[in-house]
Design a protein around this motif. Structure first.
Motif, PDB file in Angstrom:
ATOM      1  N   ASP A  79       1.193  -1.012   0.703  1.00 50.69           N
ATOM      2  CA  ASP A  79      -0.123  -0.083  -0.075  1.00 50.69           C
ATOM      3  C   ASP A  79       0.778   0.897  -0.449  1.00 50.69           C
ATOM      4  O   ASP A  79       0.489   2.267  -0.734  1.00 50.69           O
ATOM      5  CB  ASP A  79      -1.054   0.412   0.876  1.00 50.69           C
ATOM      6  CG  ASP A  79      -1.889  -1.402   1.021  1.00 50.69           C
ATOM      7  OD1 ASP A  79      -2.912  -1.415  -0.483  1.00 50.69           O
ATOM      8  OD2 ASP A  79      -2.414  -1.733   1.639  1.00 50.69           O
ATOM      9  N   ILE A  80       2.010   0.877   0.544  1.00 52.11           N
ATOM     10  CA  ILE A  80       2.777   2.464   0.462  1.00 52.11           C
ATOM     11  C   ILE A  80       3.499   2.560  -0.837  1.00 52.11           C
ATOM     12  O   ILE A  80       3.790   3.118  -1.186  1.00 52.11           O
ATOM     13  CB  ILE A  80       3.677   2.448   1.043  1.00 52.11           C
ATOM     14  CG1 ILE A  80       2.986   1.962   3.399  1.00 52.11           C
ATOM     15  CG2 ILE A  80       5.016   3.421   1.437  1.00 52.11           C
ATOM     16  CD1 ILE A  80       2.922   3.329   3.187  1.00 52.11           C
ATOM     17  N   ALA A  82       1.954   1.511  -3.595  1.00 48.12           N
ATOM     18  CA  ALA A  82       1.373   2.382  -3.968  1.00 48.12           C
ATOM     19  C   ALA A  82       0.609   3.420  -4.351  1.00 48.12           C
ATOM     20  O   ALA A  82       0.348   4.402  -5.074  1.00 48.12           O
ATOM     21  CB  ALA A  82      -0.235   2.129  -3.507  1.00 48.12           C
ATOM     22  N   MET A  83       1.209   4.777  -3.201  1.00 41.32           N
ATOM     23  CA  MET A  83       1.651   6.166  -3.205  1.00 41.32           C
ATOM     24  C   MET A  83       2.963   6.486  -3.751  1.00 41.32           C
ATOM     25  O   MET A  83       2.970   7.544  -3.339  1.00 41.32           O
ATOM     26  CB  MET A  83       1.262   6.429  -1.705  1.00 41.32           C
ATOM     27  CG  MET A  83       0.353   5.842  -1.322  1.00 41.32           C
ATOM     28  SD  MET A  83      -1.503   6.064  -1.852  1.00 41.32           S
ATOM     29  CE  MET A  83      -1.423   7.853  -1.043  1.00 41.32           C
ATOM     30  N   MET A 199      -1.896   5.429  -8.895  1.00 36.80           N
ATOM     31  CA  MET A 199      -2.026   4.269  -8.889  1.00 36.80           C
ATOM     32  C   MET A 199      -2.604   4.049  -8.153  1.00 36.80           C
ATOM     33  O   MET A 199      -2.678   4.259  -6.847  1.00 36.80           O
ATOM     34  CB  MET A 199      -0.046   4.849  -8.470  1.00 36.80           C
ATOM     35  CG  MET A 199       0.245   3.512  -8.716  1.00 36.80           C
ATOM     36  SD  MET A 199       2.403   3.489  -8.774  1.00 36.80           S
ATOM     37  CE  MET A 199       2.815   4.093  -7.433  1.00 36.80           C
ATOM     38  N   ILE A 200      -2.435   2.260  -7.953  1.00 39.56           N
ATOM     39  CA  ILE A 200      -2.854   1.458  -6.860  1.00 39.56           C
ATOM     40  C   ILE A 200      -2.477   0.081  -6.687  1.00 39.56           C
ATOM     41  O   ILE A 200      -1.662  -0.841  -7.733  1.00 39.56           O
ATOM     42  CB  ILE A 200      -4.253   1.071  -7.172  1.00 39.56           C
ATOM     43  CG1 ILE A 200      -5.523   0.572  -5.520  1.00 39.56           C
ATOM     44  CG2 ILE A 200      -4.696   1.074  -8.872  1.00 39.56           C
ATOM     45  CD1 ILE A 200      -6.854  -0.090  -6.380  1.00 39.56           C
ATOM     46  N   ASP A 201      -2.198  -0.951  -5.698  1.00 39.54           N
ATOM     47  CA  ASP A 201      -1.835  -2.243  -6.175  1.00 39.54           C
ATOM     48  C   ASP A 201      -2.831  -3.281  -6.083  1.00 39.54           C
ATOM     49  O   ASP A 201      -4.064  -2.952  -6.009  1.00 39.54           O
ATOM     50  CB  ASP A 201      -1.210  -2.357  -4.815  1.00 39.54           C
ATOM     51  CG  ASP A 201      -1.911  -2.595  -3.410  1.00 39.54           C
ATOM     52  OD1 ASP A 201      -2.987  -1.493  -3.282  1.00 39.54           O
ATOM     53  OD2 ASP A 201      -1.208  -3.494  -2.784  1.00 39.54           O
TER      54      ASP A 201
END
Lengths: 324, 324
Positions: A79-80, A82-83, A199-201
């Motif tokens: 998640d990190i 993805a940022m 962006m996204i995972d």
């Protein structure tokens, strides 16, 4: 007197491993009521949390506690990533099955530390409980944004290229979902080379997660190109065993933990040339429809992706004719 | 084009409640892969996590989901209070019992929000799961240290006065443990008036938690004065019902969520005069023994306190003759 006690305190902290490497942001680690971190001026703090439960996100008896610990930290680090952020610290809370609390706790700890060490993450807080229920592990990861700022889900624009960082599908059948490979470095290198718009995972599946980007970006549409979508060999293998096809698995399976991102076509050309694993798989459209081009035809996306509230995989998909 | 989408994005975020009050540190709340916070230059970040399980820290059927949510956030806020910090944001991960996931989720949310609103805490992240197991709620709270810096468990010095912020004991029997009253403001006001050397919140019981201060402070001892210890009316009431006495309950019961702190005797005089609820209950000694003065006699502390790994309350204590 004060000074001597101060020294004693420092020695005691070093002994307990609470004093960390020079340059660390950690002022106080595990062992007090809170951890304390010093951020650098201008830094933006990122924070994310995910809870994993035995029987839901892993099978303790089959996979072992170490794999569960590794995954629990890994999905948060993803998640990190993805940022386009850098993970710096983690807090881990667990409910251990009472009849084997010690062994499970040690296994979890090993798995968490393998992932933490890979990314230089400091374990700054924790809460350990035992109970008669199944294993639950809840992780919070703190990070800092890149110099270029945070990358959200909400910046996709019509005309953007859509990219993914690696092959997709079949992660649940193969057990690859346990061996999370957070794309921290790659995301930051891409962001250095060309601005990432959104962006996204990929945890819910490509069409589900790209759908989140579209929703959060104010409702543009997208066209995916079936032939460009990188299909993982796990998906090929699972497809040979029957059921859904490999493409359908690549589109709808979850827990790949690759990144899906959008940026200008010019940026996409630069980053695809620089990073061999990156694939351009489609584009964002002003038209709000969500389409996939298979051969010469445009079809609506399959419904779904991996839905954590409904459990399991394999609902919907092209073969069953379900619609997004 | 970009500007228009930017505006749309802002409107959409306002609609979803993601855009927060002016002066807020929250750049990005719930709804993306991570939350993002901007801290002010020089601020030290505090972070703490606690997991609560049905049957262990609350009884869902008896107490309800709202009480569980309120307590789950409250115990974490109490940890921030124990550092003399200010809570600013929380992340909440839950595993909901599948057969009533929606109702339980809504109840939890109500309880969490009551506590959050009391302290101006922003809910910046979450993870919602459903499963066949009992309710689990895991909360991480982020805060910032006071201007005077962090207050740890490890600064107690021989000669310090020991104080508590309120009456103790009987919290489990009465259900008071669910109605956590984190002493955030009081801790900060005390710290403004006189430097706090060491502090902890009373979750394991007074002798257990003061024991943590002694251990973390390099091993001094302490003398408690039995007659000075404020005994909660819940402890009196429970004692009347039989079993352990009221003093024993005040010393050993857990989950009071009052603060225990040490400071110079001169400081203690000032703060006791300023805050009527504060009580001076003993002093720190260079002699490492842990004693309590009852009448004219000095006795060793009772063993224990509330041990979360062993479950329940009422082990050890003066009446049973157990030793620390």
């Amino acid at each position: 007197m004060t000074l001597q006690l101060g020294e004693f305190e420092l020695i005691e902290r070093i002994r307990r491993g609470q004093v960390v490497a020079a340059g660390s942001r950690t002022i106080l680690g595990i062992g007090d009521d809170c951890a304390a971190l010093a951020l650098r001026p201008g830094e933006i703090l990122l924070a994310t949390t995910d809870m994993l439960m035995d029987g839901r996100h892993f099978l303790l008896d089959l996979h072992g506690a170490e794999a569960a610990g590794y995954k629990a930290l890994g999905v948060n680090v993803s998640d990190i990533a993805a940022m386009a952020g850098l993970p710096i610290a983690a807090l881990v809370a667990v409910a251990l099955p009472r009849d084997r609390a010690e062994a499970v706790g040690e296994g979890l700890n090993r798995g968490v530390r393998v992932m933490a060490d890979r990314f230089g993450i400091e374990l700054i807080g924790g809460d350990t409980n035992a109970w008669d229920g199944p294993l639950v592990i809840s992780v919070t990861v703190l990070g800092v944004a890149s110099r270029q700022g945070i990358v959200t889900r909400s910046g996709a624009r019509a005309g953007d290229a859509i990219l993914v960082t690696g092959p997709l599908g079949g992660s649940l059948e193969s057990g690859r979902h346990l061996r999370v490979e957070p794309r921290v470095e790659l995301a930051r290198q891409i962001q250095e080379l060309a601005p990432i718009h959104a962006m996204i995972d990929i945890s819910d599946g490509l069409v589900g997660d790209l759908g989140h980007i579209l929703e959060e970006s104010g409702g543009p549409g997208a066209v995916l190109e079936a032939e460009a979508i990188p299909i993982h060999e796990d998906a090929q293998r699972a497809a040979l065993a029957g059921g859904r096809g490999a493409l359908e698995r690549a589109l709808g399976d979850g827990e790949d933990f690759e990144l899906c991102l959008t940026m200008s076509e010019a940026g996409a050309e630069r980053v695809v040339a620089a990073f061999p694993g990156l694939r351009r798989i489609g584009w964002i459209t002003a038209d709000p429809r969500r389409l996939i081009r298979i051969g010469g035809r445009f079809e609506p996306w399959p419904a779904g992706g991996f839905d954590h509230l409904r459990a399991g995989c394999g609902r919907g998909g092209i073969a069953t004719g379900a619609q997004a």
